[in-house]
Write a protein that holds these residues in place. Structure first.
Motif, PDB file in Angstrom:
ATOM      1  N   VAL A 124     -36.008  26.309  72.183  1.00  0.00           N
ATOM      2  CA  VAL A 124     -37.185  26.870  71.536  1.00  0.00           C
ATOM      3  C   VAL A 124     -37.421  28.277  72.076  1.00  0.00           C
ATOM      4  O   VAL A 124     -37.551  28.474  73.276  1.00  0.00           O
ATOM      5  CB  VAL A 124     -38.420  25.978  71.772  1.00  0.00           C
ATOM      6  CG1 VAL A 124     -39.653  26.572  71.134  1.00  0.00           C
ATOM      7  CG2 VAL A 124     -38.171  24.589  71.232  1.00  0.00           C
ATOM      8  N   PRO A 125     -37.480  29.263  71.188  1.00  0.00           N
ATOM      9  CA  PRO A 125     -37.689  30.634  71.640  1.00  0.00           C
ATOM     10  C   PRO A 125     -39.099  30.850  72.164  1.00  0.00           C
ATOM     11  O   PRO A 125     -40.010  30.065  71.894  1.00  0.00           O
ATOM     12  CB  PRO A 125     -37.439  31.466  70.382  1.00  0.00           C
ATOM     13  CG  PRO A 125     -37.633  30.526  69.252  1.00  0.00           C
ATOM     14  CD  PRO A 125     -37.315  29.161  69.758  1.00  0.00           C
ATOM     15  N   ALA A 176     -39.776  34.784  66.770  1.00  0.00           N
ATOM     16  CA  ALA A 176     -38.633  33.868  66.814  1.00  0.00           C
ATOM     17  C   ALA A 176     -39.102  32.412  66.753  1.00  0.00           C
ATOM     18  O   ALA A 176     -38.447  31.566  66.145  1.00  0.00           O
ATOM     19  CB  ALA A 176     -37.816  34.105  68.078  1.00  0.00           C
ATOM     20  N   LEU A 177     -40.259  32.131  67.342  1.00  0.00           N
ATOM     21  CA  LEU A 177     -40.826  30.788  67.272  1.00  0.00           C
ATOM     22  C   LEU A 177     -41.167  30.429  65.824  1.00  0.00           C
ATOM     23  O   LEU A 177     -40.962  29.303  65.391  1.00  0.00           O
ATOM     24  CB  LEU A 177     -42.059  30.692  68.164  1.00  0.00           C
ATOM     25  CG  LEU A 177     -42.633  29.312  68.422  1.00  0.00           C
ATOM     26  CD1 LEU A 177     -41.617  28.407  69.118  1.00  0.00           C
ATOM     27  CD2 LEU A 177     -43.892  29.418  69.259  1.00  0.00           C
ATOM     28  N   LEU A 178     -41.668  31.401  65.087  1.00  0.00           N
ATOM     29  CA  LEU A 178     -41.962  31.179  63.669  1.00  0.00           C
ATOM     30  C   LEU A 178     -40.681  30.837  62.906  1.00  0.00           C
ATOM     31  O   LEU A 178     -40.656  29.903  62.106  1.00  0.00           O
ATOM     32  CB  LEU A 178     -42.637  32.406  63.066  1.00  0.00           C
ATOM     33  CG  LEU A 178     -42.868  32.374  61.558  1.00  0.00           C
ATOM     34  CD1 LEU A 178     -43.794  31.225  61.181  1.00  0.00           C
ATOM     35  CD2 LEU A 178     -43.429  33.704  61.095  1.00  0.00           C
ATOM     36  N   GLN A 179     -39.620  31.582  63.153  1.00  0.00           N
ATOM     37  CA  GLN A 179     -38.347  31.281  62.491  1.00  0.00           C
ATOM     38  C   GLN A 179     -37.865  29.888  62.870  1.00  0.00           C
ATOM     39  O   GLN A 179     -37.412  29.125  62.017  1.00  0.00           O
ATOM     40  CB  GLN A 179     -37.286  32.311  62.868  1.00  0.00           C
ATOM     41  CG  GLN A 179     -37.493  33.649  62.214  1.00  0.00           C
ATOM     42  CD  GLN A 179     -36.355  34.605  62.546  1.00  0.00           C
ATOM     43  OE1 GLN A 179     -35.358  34.244  63.157  1.00  0.00           O
ATOM     44  NE2 GLN A 179     -36.511  35.844  62.134  1.00  0.00           N
ATOM     45  N   ALA A 180     -37.979  29.543  64.129  1.00  0.00           N
ATOM     46  CA  ALA A 180     -37.539  28.219  64.582  1.00  0.00           C
ATOM     47  C   ALA A 180     -38.365  27.124  63.927  1.00  0.00           C
ATOM     48  O   ALA A 180     -37.834  26.063  63.586  1.00  0.00           O
ATOM     49  CB  ALA A 180     -37.632  28.134  66.105  1.00  0.00           C
ATOM     50  N   ALA A 181     -39.647  27.369  63.731  1.00  0.00           N
ATOM     51  CA  ALA A 181     -40.515  26.366  63.108  1.00  0.00           C
ATOM     52  C   ALA A 181     -40.036  26.029  61.702  1.00  0.00           C
ATOM     53  O   ALA A 181     -40.218  24.901  61.236  1.00  0.00           O
ATOM     54  CB  ALA A 181     -41.957  26.863  63.069  1.00  0.00           C
ATOM     55  N   HIS A 182     -39.406  26.980  61.036  1.00  0.00           N
ATOM     56  CA  HIS A 182     -38.925  26.741  59.677  1.00  0.00           C
ATOM     57  C   HIS A 182     -37.564  26.069  59.643  1.00  0.00           C
ATOM     58  O   HIS A 182     -37.120  25.632  58.590  1.00  0.00           O
ATOM     59  CB  HIS A 182     -38.869  28.053  58.899  1.00  0.00           C
ATOM     60  CG  HIS A 182     -40.219  28.609  58.604  1.00  0.00           C
ATOM     61  ND1 HIS A 182     -41.129  27.996  57.778  1.00  0.00           N
ATOM     62  CD2 HIS A 182     -40.826  29.724  59.055  1.00  0.00           C
ATOM     63  CE1 HIS A 182     -42.232  28.706  57.719  1.00  0.00           C
ATOM     64  NE2 HIS A 182     -42.084  29.759  58.487  1.00  0.00           N
ATOM     65  N   ALA A 235     -41.658  20.455  70.693  1.00  0.00           N
ATOM     66  CA  ALA A 235     -41.360  21.589  71.579  1.00  0.00           C
ATOM     67  C   ALA A 235     -41.932  22.894  71.018  1.00  0.00           C
ATOM     68  O   ALA A 235     -42.435  23.729  71.775  1.00  0.00           O
ATOM     69  CB  ALA A 235     -39.853  21.705  71.793  1.00  0.00           C
ATOM     70  N   ILE A 236     -41.864  23.057  69.697  1.00  0.00           N
ATOM     71  CA  ILE A 236     -42.429  24.261  69.082  1.00  0.00           C
ATOM     72  C   ILE A 236     -43.939  24.307  69.293  1.00  0.00           C
ATOM     73  O   ILE A 236     -44.496  25.334  69.676  1.00  0.00           O
ATOM     74  CB  ILE A 236     -42.076  24.331  67.583  1.00  0.00           C
ATOM     75  CG1 ILE A 236     -40.603  24.719  67.418  1.00  0.00           C
ATOM     76  CG2 ILE A 236     -42.970  25.328  66.848  1.00  0.00           C
ATOM     77  CD1 ILE A 236     -40.109  24.657  66.003  1.00  0.00           C
ATOM     78  N   LEU A 237     -44.609  23.191  69.063  1.00  0.00           N
ATOM     79  CA  LEU A 237     -46.058  23.152  69.261  1.00  0.00           C
ATOM     80  C   LEU A 237     -46.432  23.359  70.726  1.00  0.00           C
ATOM     81  O   LEU A 237     -47.431  24.012  71.040  1.00  0.00           O
ATOM     82  CB  LEU A 237     -46.631  21.840  68.732  1.00  0.00           C
ATOM     83  CG  LEU A 237     -46.565  21.677  67.217  1.00  0.00           C
ATOM     84  CD1 LEU A 237     -47.037  20.293  66.813  1.00  0.00           C
ATOM     85  CD2 LEU A 237     -47.354  22.756  66.512  1.00  0.00           C
ATOM     86  N   GLN A 238     -45.615  22.822  71.620  1.00  0.00           N
ATOM     87  CA  GLN A 238     -45.857  23.013  73.050  1.00  0.00           C
ATOM     88  C   GLN A 238     -45.705  24.492  73.422  1.00  0.00           C
ATOM     89  O   GLN A 238     -46.525  25.038  74.150  1.00  0.00           O
ATOM     90  CB  GLN A 238     -44.892  22.151  73.857  1.00  0.00           C
ATOM     91  CG  GLN A 238     -45.142  22.185  75.341  1.00  0.00           C
ATOM     92  CD  GLN A 238     -44.239  21.202  76.078  1.00  0.00           C
ATOM     93  OE1 GLN A 238     -43.356  20.576  75.494  1.00  0.00           O
ATOM     94  NE2 GLN A 238     -44.471  21.058  77.361  1.00  0.00           N
ATOM     95  N   GLN A 239     -44.661  25.121  72.893  1.00  0.00           N
ATOM     96  CA  GLN A 239     -44.455  26.539  73.170  1.00  0.00           C
ATOM     97  C   GLN A 239     -45.582  27.383  72.569  1.00  0.00           C
ATOM     98  O   GLN A 239     -46.053  28.344  73.175  1.00  0.00           O
ATOM     99  CB  GLN A 239     -43.101  26.997  72.633  1.00  0.00           C
ATOM    100  CG  GLN A 239     -42.760  28.435  72.941  1.00  0.00           C
ATOM    101  CD  GLN A 239     -42.712  28.721  74.417  1.00  0.00           C
ATOM    102  OE1 GLN A 239     -43.591  29.396  74.926  1.00  0.00           O
ATOM    103  NE2 GLN A 239     -41.697  28.238  75.106  1.00  0.00           N
ATOM    104  N   LEU A 240     -46.022  27.012  71.355  1.00  0.00           N
ATOM    105  CA  LEU A 240     -47.129  27.737  70.731  1.00  0.00           C
ATOM    106  C   LEU A 240     -48.398  27.602  71.563  1.00  0.00           C
ATOM    107  O   LEU A 240     -49.127  28.585  71.761  1.00  0.00           O
ATOM    108  CB  LEU A 240     -47.361  27.233  69.306  1.00  0.00           C
ATOM    109  CG  LEU A 240     -48.500  27.918  68.547  1.00  0.00           C
ATOM    110  CD1 LEU A 240     -48.266  29.419  68.432  1.00  0.00           C
ATOM    111  CD2 LEU A 240     -48.656  27.298  67.171  1.00  0.00           C
ATOM    112  N   ALA A 241     -48.668  26.405  72.081  1.00  0.00           N
ATOM    113  CA  ALA A 241     -49.840  26.210  72.944  1.00  0.00           C
ATOM    114  C   ALA A 241     -49.745  27.099  74.174  1.00  0.00           C
ATOM    115  O   ALA A 241     -50.733  27.722  74.585  1.00  0.00           O
ATOM    116  CB  ALA A 241     -49.972  24.739  73.341  1.00  0.00           C
ATOM    117  N   GLU A 242     -48.548  27.183  74.754  1.00  0.00           N
ATOM    118  CA  GLU A 242     -48.364  28.041  75.927  1.00  0.00           C
ATOM    119  C   GLU A 242     -48.598  29.510  75.574  1.00  0.00           C
ATOM    120  O   GLU A 242     -49.228  30.252  76.331  1.00  0.00           O
ATOM    121  CB  GLU A 242     -46.961  27.839  76.507  1.00  0.00           C
ATOM    122  CG  GLU A 242     -46.727  28.582  77.795  1.00  0.00           C
ATOM    123  CD  GLU A 242     -47.671  28.155  78.912  1.00  0.00           C
ATOM    124  OE1 GLU A 242     -48.002  29.020  79.752  1.00  0.00           O
ATOM    125  OE2 GLU A 242     -48.099  26.989  78.959  1.00  0.00           O
TER     126      GLU A 242
END
Length: 173
Positions: free
Chosen positions: A64-65, A70-76, A86-93
Motif C-alpha cells: 500500500v503506497p 498513489a493511495l487513490l490509484q491503489a484504491a481503484h 490496508a488502504i483504509l488503515q493507511q488513509l487513517a494514518e
C-alpha cells in the motif's frame, strides 16, 4: 524500481509515474484459455513487482503506497479485503498526519497573531480530521471477510460535524 516506473511511464511523454496506470490483457486468441483475465493498476506498483521478479527480491510486504495520489490509484485496483483494509488503515494514518499539519498551522496562526477566526477554523479542521481518522479505524473491520454485520457499527460516531466558521480574512473561496 523507480527506473522501471519511469521507463514504463515514459510511454506517455511528459507523464509522471504516479499519474500512469497500466492494463494487461491476454491476446484475443488466448483469452478463453486464461479465463478472459486482465489486470491493471498504478505503474509504480507493477514496476515494484517487476523489479522484485527480475532481481529475485522478496515481494513487498506492504504494497500500500503512502502518498495520497498513489493511495487513490491503489484504491481503484486492489480488490482483496486485506488490501482494502490496508488502504483504509493507511488513509487513517494520513488523516492523522494531516491533523498534525493542521495543528502546526493552528499554532503558527496563534504565534503570528492571525485573526481569531483563522485559529478557530484550524482548530475545528484539526478536530474533524482526527475524527475522520478515528471513524476509519472503526469502519475498517467491515471490509474483513468474516466480519459479522452486527460487529460493525452502522455509522461511525464523529466527534463533530464540518465547521461552519467563516473563511479566514483575506481569503476567497
Amino acid at each position: 524500481m523507480h527506473d522501471f516506473a519511469r521507463a514504463l511511464a515514459a510511454q506517455i511523454p511528459g507523464a509522471a509515474p504516479r499519474d500512469v496506470t497500466v492494463n494487461f490483457e491476454v491476446r484475443r486468441q488466448a483469452a478463453g484459455q486464461y479465463g478472459y483475465r486482465s489486470r491493471g493498476g498504478p505503474v509504480t506498483v507493477y514496476a515494484q513487482a517487476l523489479h522484485a521478479e527480475l532481481y529475485g527480491l522478496p515481494p513487498d510486504d506492504d504494497p500500500v503506497p503512502v502518498a495520497l495520489d498513489a493511495l487513490l490509484q491503489a484504491a481503484h485496483t486492489l480488490r482483496s479485503p486485506e488490501q482494502q483494509i490496508a488502504i483504509l488503515q493507511q488513509l487513517a494514518e494520513q488523516m492523522r498526519n494531516a491533523g498534525e499539519i493542521l495543528e502546526w498551522a493552528r499554532d503558527h496562526a496563534r504565534r503570528r497573531q492571525l485573526p481569531h477566526s483563522t485559529w478557530e477554523w484550524l482548530r475545528d479542521a484539526t478536530d474533524n480530521t482526527r475524527s475522520l481518522a478515528d471513524g476509519l479505524d472503526v469502519i475498517r473491520s467491515a471490509f474483513a471477510h468474516d466480519a459479522p454485520a452486527s460487529a460493525v457499527p452502522s455509522q461511525p460516531t464523529p466527534h463533530s460535524t464540518a465547521p461552519t466558521v467563516a473563511a479566514p480574512v483575506g481569503r476567497r473561496r
